[in-house]
Design a protein around this motif. Sequence first.
Motif, PDB file in Angstrom:
ATOM      1  N   GLU A 122       0.851  -1.200   0.000  1.00 28.75           N
ATOM      2  CA  GLU A 122       0.000   0.000   0.000  1.00 28.75           C
ATOM      3  C   GLU A 122       0.884   1.247   0.000  1.00 28.75           C
ATOM      4  O   GLU A 122       0.605   2.211  -0.715  1.00 28.75           O
ATOM      5  CB  GLU A 122      -0.925   0.010   1.220  1.00 28.75           C
ATOM      6  CG  GLU A 122      -2.029  -1.014   1.162  1.00 28.75           C
ATOM      7  CD  GLU A 122      -3.047  -0.739   0.072  1.00 28.75           C
ATOM      8  OE1 GLU A 122      -3.748   0.293   0.140  1.00 28.75           O
ATOM      9  OE2 GLU A 122      -3.135  -1.557  -0.860  1.00 28.75           O
ATOM     10  N   THR A 182     -10.258   2.342   2.636  1.00 31.97           N
ATOM     11  CA  THR A 182      -9.051   1.997   1.899  1.00 31.97           C
ATOM     12  C   THR A 182      -8.788   3.138   0.922  1.00 31.97           C
ATOM     13  O   THR A 182      -9.636   4.003   0.731  1.00 31.97           O
ATOM     14  CB  THR A 182      -9.196   0.643   1.166  1.00 31.97           C
ATOM     15  OG1 THR A 182      -7.913   0.228   0.674  1.00 31.97           O
ATOM     16  CG2 THR A 182     -10.184   0.703   0.018  1.00 31.97           C
ATOM     17  N   SER A 239      -6.492   1.412  -4.383  1.00 33.56           N
ATOM     18  CA  SER A 239      -6.401   0.025  -3.916  1.00 33.56           C
ATOM     19  C   SER A 239      -7.562  -0.776  -4.500  1.00 33.56           C
ATOM     20  O   SER A 239      -8.491  -1.182  -3.797  1.00 33.56           O
ATOM     21  CB  SER A 239      -6.410  -0.009  -2.382  1.00 33.56           C
ATOM     22  OG  SER A 239      -5.337   0.754  -1.875  1.00 33.56           O
TER      23      SER A 239
END
Length: 163
Positions: free
Chosen positions: A32, A120, A124
């Motif tokens: 991430e 999120t 993503s």
Amino acid sequence: MSGNKEDVSVKIADKSDAESILILQKEAYASEAALYGKWDIEPLRQTLEELIAEWEEQVILKAFAGGVLVGSVRGRVQGETCYVGKLMVKPELQNQGVGKKLLLELEKQFPAARRFELFTGEKSLKNLHVYEKLGYCPERTQIVDDNLTLVFLAKYRKTERKE
């Protein structure tokens, strides 16, 4: 080691799992950080002491396969909402149902919660796809900076009507 969801057991974690969970967290969140070019995100900065303190206010689940920690998720309730945090899966076992199993088990831990919320980043796409497949719908976004917009998703528990 197989990560198939049939081979994965999910249990409530205890403080003795903290160090292993933190190691997994840093491993899992590296992708991430790379996706957004942000290496100072909270999951990578969190200390062992901060993680241990979370046991006072959250339920922390762990997933094991073949005796190895392969995933974790956290949840806490405020009002009728369960806030889901730090859903993580060992990178080489992602997209094999481990995260789904963790999230569904976390929902079972909070039978009184009528709503579940998580977030999120908008880039993503795999995360967004999994969450939407599990019934989470985007509700709002929050711009953090030019490179990061968070997407908040929620899932509402169906209530049974008595006739």
